[in-house]
Design an enzyme around this catalytic site. Structure first.
Site, PDB file in Angstrom:
ATOM      1  N   GLU A  44       0.867  -1.271  -0.172  1.00 51.95           N
ATOM      2  CA  GLU A  44      -0.056   0.113   0.001  1.00 51.95           C
ATOM      3  C   GLU A  44       0.925   1.234   0.051  1.00 51.95           C
ATOM      4  O   GLU A  44       1.900   1.149   0.120  1.00 51.95           O
ATOM      5  CB  GLU A  44      -1.047   0.028   1.208  1.00 51.95           C
ATOM      6  N   HIS A  97      -8.372   9.798   5.436  1.00 48.94           N
ATOM      7  CA  HIS A  97      -8.114   8.917   4.305  1.00 48.94           C
ATOM      8  C   HIS A  97      -8.383   9.476   3.133  1.00 48.94           C
ATOM      9  O   HIS A  97      -9.440  10.373   2.897  1.00 48.94           O
ATOM     10  CB  HIS A  97      -8.951   7.654   4.456  1.00 48.94           C
ATOM     11  N   ARG A 101      -0.805   9.092   3.740  1.00 48.59           N
ATOM     12  CA  ARG A 101      -2.178   9.673   3.474  1.00 48.59           C
ATOM     13  C   ARG A 101      -2.342  10.860   3.855  1.00 48.59           C
ATOM     14  O   ARG A 101      -2.985  11.539   2.927  1.00 48.59           O
ATOM     15  CB  ARG A 101      -2.909   8.719   4.559  1.00 48.59           C
ATOM     16  N   HIS A 112     -10.889   9.165   9.060  1.00 46.43           N
ATOM     17  CA  HIS A 112     -10.391   7.368   9.058  1.00 46.43           C
ATOM     18  C   HIS A 112      -9.982   7.055  10.229  1.00 46.43           C
ATOM     19  O   HIS A 112     -10.508   5.775  10.702  1.00 46.43           O
ATOM     20  CB  HIS A 112      -9.711   7.342   7.949  1.00 46.43           C
ATOM     21  N   ARG A 151      -0.688   7.330  10.548  1.00 46.61           N
ATOM     22  CA  ARG A 151      -0.433   5.712  10.560  1.00 46.61           C
ATOM     23  C   ARG A 151      -0.226   5.262   9.066  1.00 46.61           C
ATOM     24  O   ARG A 151      -0.605   5.647   8.120  1.00 46.61           O
ATOM     25  CB  ARG A 151      -1.720   5.181  10.932  1.00 46.61           C
TER      26      ARG A 151
HETATM   27  C1  FAD Z   1     -13.317   1.467   6.739  1.00 50.68           C
HETATM   28  C2  FAD Z   1     -12.137   1.171   7.498  1.00 50.68           C
HETATM   29  C3  FAD Z   1     -11.054   0.053   6.800  1.00 50.68           C
HETATM   30  C4  FAD Z   1      -9.879  -0.198   7.568  1.00 50.68           C
HETATM   31  N1  FAD Z   1      -8.849  -0.817   6.756  1.00 50.68           N
HETATM   32  C5  FAD Z   1      -7.821  -1.351   7.626  1.00 50.68           C
HETATM   33  C6  FAD Z   1      -6.738  -2.100   6.895  1.00 50.68           C
HETATM   34  O1  FAD Z   1      -7.000  -2.684   5.936  1.00 50.68           O
HETATM   35  N2  FAD Z   1      -5.893  -2.488   7.880  1.00 50.68           N
HETATM   36  C7  FAD Z   1      -5.416  -2.072   9.081  1.00 50.68           C
HETATM   37  O2  FAD Z   1      -4.583  -2.270   9.641  1.00 50.68           O
HETATM   38  N3  FAD Z   1      -6.609  -1.114   9.676  1.00 50.68           N
HETATM   39  C8  FAD Z   1      -7.748  -0.822   8.918  1.00 50.68           C
HETATM   40  N4  FAD Z   1      -8.558  -0.132   9.524  1.00 50.68           N
HETATM   41  C9  FAD Z   1      -8.598   0.552  10.831  1.00 50.68           C
HETATM   42  C10 FAD Z   1      -8.743  -0.726  11.930  1.00 50.68           C
HETATM   43  O3  FAD Z   1      -9.753  -1.475  11.277  1.00 50.68           O
HETATM   44  C11 FAD Z   1      -9.027  -0.210  13.339  1.00 50.68           C
HETATM   45  O4  FAD Z   1      -8.194   0.682  13.697  1.00 50.68           O
HETATM   46  C12 FAD Z   1      -9.171  -1.405  14.274  1.00 50.68           C
HETATM   47  O5  FAD Z   1     -10.165  -2.204  13.671  1.00 50.68           O
HETATM   48  C13 FAD Z   1      -9.453  -0.682  15.462  1.00 50.68           C
HETATM   49  O6  FAD Z   1      -9.913  -2.099  16.286  1.00 50.68           O
HETATM   50  P1  FAD Z   1     -10.415  -1.679  17.798  1.00 50.68           P
HETATM   51  O7  FAD Z   1     -10.703  -2.952  18.431  1.00 50.68           O
HETATM   52  O8  FAD Z   1      -9.635  -0.873  18.346  1.00 50.68           O
HETATM   53  O9  FAD Z   1     -11.832  -0.930  17.790  1.00 50.68           O
HETATM   54  P2  FAD Z   1     -13.287  -1.359  16.697  1.00 50.68           P
HETATM   55  O10 FAD Z   1     -13.167  -2.546  16.022  1.00 50.68           O
HETATM   56  O11 FAD Z   1     -13.566   0.124  16.186  1.00 50.68           O
HETATM   57  O12 FAD Z   1     -14.010  -1.671  18.262  1.00 50.68           O
HETATM   58  C14 FAD Z   1     -14.422  -0.785  18.877  1.00 50.68           C
HETATM   59  C15 FAD Z   1     -15.550  -1.438  19.824  1.00 50.68           C
HETATM   60  O13 FAD Z   1     -15.726  -0.593  21.065  1.00 50.68           O
HETATM   61  C16 FAD Z   1     -17.318  -0.525  21.372  1.00 50.68           C
HETATM   62  N5  FAD Z   1     -17.651   0.863  22.185  1.00 50.68           N
HETATM   63  C17 FAD Z   1     -17.175   2.231  21.697  1.00 50.68           C
HETATM   64  N6  FAD Z   1     -17.618   3.063  22.572  1.00 50.68           N
HETATM   65  C18 FAD Z   1     -18.212   2.022  23.411  1.00 50.68           C
HETATM   66  C19 FAD Z   1     -18.969   2.289  24.763  1.00 50.68           C
HETATM   67  N7  FAD Z   1     -19.117   3.752  25.178  1.00 50.68           N
HETATM   68  N8  FAD Z   1     -19.419   1.329  25.343  1.00 50.68           N
HETATM   69  C20 FAD Z   1     -19.686  -0.017  24.922  1.00 50.68           C
HETATM   70  N9  FAD Z   1     -18.846  -0.207  23.903  1.00 50.68           N
HETATM   71  C21 FAD Z   1     -18.351   0.634  23.042  1.00 50.68           C
HETATM   72  C22 FAD Z   1     -17.911  -0.459  19.866  1.00 50.68           C
HETATM   73  O14 FAD Z   1     -19.237  -0.880  19.886  1.00 50.68           O
HETATM   74  C23 FAD Z   1     -17.162  -1.496  19.345  1.00 50.68           C
HETATM   75  O15 FAD Z   1     -17.280  -2.852  19.556  1.00 50.68           O
HETATM   76  C24 FAD Z   1      -9.666   0.527   8.914  1.00 50.68           C
HETATM   77  C25 FAD Z   1     -10.644   1.075   9.305  1.00 50.68           C
HETATM   78  C26 FAD Z   1     -11.949   1.468   8.657  1.00 50.68           C
HETATM   79  C27 FAD Z   1     -12.911   2.254   9.306  1.00 50.68           C
END
Ligand code: FAD
Length: 435
Positions: A111, A226, A267, A328, A363
């Protein structure tokens, strides 16, 4: 849902699930999610997940991450992430995750801002593949309870020790839950932006609580835009067109069809170039031209992106696709050390909600799933290695349950706090940089 757990994990994305799976089966664990269990950004990740392929790539991978982060990254964290990457991929494969292979060997893609092909992927739904498998494994475990549509509205803490959280169910009924340890895995803050690729409910709630309870935050203005989301006049989540589309050869064109930037820069640089071009041309978007990518590659590597563009009326095999930058990713967050500990005792933060310094100012693509997983596992290890946790003498007395009647106002206030903090940090940094 019981009233007491060993570990409470707030968030069912990759960070929360992997932390839970990395804890021993003797631990009684609660995972909550504000939305459905699969309603998290982890399910949306398209491009892939980085890994150190071999020792020869170490220096280049380290340098690419640092350069993308404008050399503001914590070097120790970057080193930990890269060095842990092979173990993490092997854990994922053990949980049943499948990555693209050819003749039995992994296929690696590239990428923007990567100098080598070092990204593992599963078509253009890598996040769904990883997260759904982790969710399935967590659901099989007897020691893990999961509660969907359950929102953390406060922490129960005293003298800088966290003893649990207050949650609200879908009807607004609140309950205090005690935990020896609380792990915040609440994702980013896209929900406070009008245009974002993130789910609307992921809105930095943990950051607001950190501000409220005097827990240290870091770099709250480091918000990644993004460069390429599908342009639409409709409101709601913006659809991402993965960086790997440009990594595989797609080019950006202005209103006259001219290329105006190097598509493989970091980015922030590409986003800036697009904003400048839109302003110069007086347009609401620029164009992404898929034609340098072989047709078969578009259909096999990017089936989801291809379909979504077609649904919006743009067939990438025949026409350019209108794209615009959108919020993003969040590089800042709740400050944590290399074991994901916050500045409050018995409180950890992992994944996008935390700031362990891996990403610096910006990032590098596909580093965030890896970073979330590496530091979620480190949190789990640290929890196991911590022999004893302080217990609240009288847990119930630490919280006034009458204070949560007007939940919508509380959540609105949290969002305003987050927006205010980002603006404040932006202004402070601009002033510092002007000196
Ligand atoms: C469209 C998109 C494409 C992406 N592509 C890539 C990629 O190709 N490669 C890569 O490395 N990264 C990518 N990313 C980034 C990556 O997906 C995220 O950084 C990563 O998944 C974050 O994981 P997380 O577990 O921290 O949070 P998330 O997966 O966002 O989960 C957050 C959780 O917290 C919960 N939550 C939030 N607030 C509360 C609250 N007050 N009470 C209870 N629950 C709560 C939500 O309900 C959810 O369950 C992408 C992101 C997006 C949006």
């Amino acid at each position: 849902m019981d009233k007491k757990y060993d570990v409470i994990i707030v968030g069912s994305g990759v960070a929360g699930l992997f932390c839970a799976l990395s804890l021993p089966r003797e631990k009684k664990i609660l995972i909550i999610s504000k939305d459905a269990l699969d309603g998290c950004d982890s399910f949306l990740a398209q491009g892939g997940i980085c890994v150190l392929r071999d020792e020869d790539d170490y220096d280049a991978y380290f340098e690419d991450t640092m350069r993308a982060g404008h050399y503001e990254n914590r070097k120790e964290s970057v080193e930990i992430m890269i060095r842990s990457s092979q173990e993490i991929i092997s854990d994922l494969v053990g949980y049943g995750v499948e990555f693209e292979k050819k003749d039995g060997q992994f296929v690696y893609t590239k990428e923007g801002a990567h100098s080598n092909n070092r990204i593992l992927f599963h078509a253009d739904i890598t996040g769904k593949e990883i997260t759904s498998k982790l969710l399935a494994r967590a659901q099989e475990r007897d020691n893990i309870t999961m509660m969907a549509h359950t929102t953390m509205v406060d922490w129960v803490c005293k003298d800088n020790v966290c003893y649990g959280i207050v949650v609200a169910d879908m009807d607004g009924k609140t309950t205090a839950i005690e935990g020896d340890v609380t792990v915040l895995a609440c994702g980013g803050l896209g929900g406070v932006y009008p245009h974002s690729t993130n789910y609307r409910h992921i809105s930095g709630d943990a950051l607001a609580l950190a501000m409220y309870h005097n827990v240290k935050l870091e770099n709250c203005d480091y918000v990644q835009i993004h460069p390429t989301t599908l342009f639409s006049n409709q409101s709601g989540r913006s659809f991402l067109i993965s960086e790997s589309v440009r990594g595989e050869g797609a080019v950006l064109r202005d209103k006259n069809g001219e290329r105006f930037t190097d598509e493989l820069q970091p980015r922030d640089v590409v986003s800036k170039a697009i904003f400048a071009q839109m302003e110069k041309d007086g347009t609401e978007h620029v164009w992404l031209d898929f034609s340098p990518i072989p047709e078969e590659e578009i259909l096999n590597h990017f089936p989801n992106i291809y379909q979504r563009c077609k649904q919006a009326g743009y067939d990438p095999l025949k026409t350019w696709v209108p794209v615009v930058p959108a919020q993003h990713y969040f590089m800042g967050g709740i400050y944590v050390d290399k074991d994901s500990k916050t500045t409050m005792e018995q409180l950890y933060a992992v994944g996008e909600t935390s700031c362990n310094g891996v990403h610096g100012r910006n990032r590098l693509a596909s580093n965030s799933l890896l970073e979330s997983l590496v530091f979620a596992k480190r949190a789990a290890n640290d929890i196991v290695n911590t022999n004893s946790f302080k217990q609240a003498e009288d847990f119930e007395s630490l919280v006034n349950m009458d204070g949560y009647e007007d939940l919508p106002s509380i959540m609105e206030n949290y969002h305003a706090m987050v927006v205010g903090e980002i603006k404040k940090e932006e202004n402070l940094r601009a002033k510092k940089e002007a000196i």
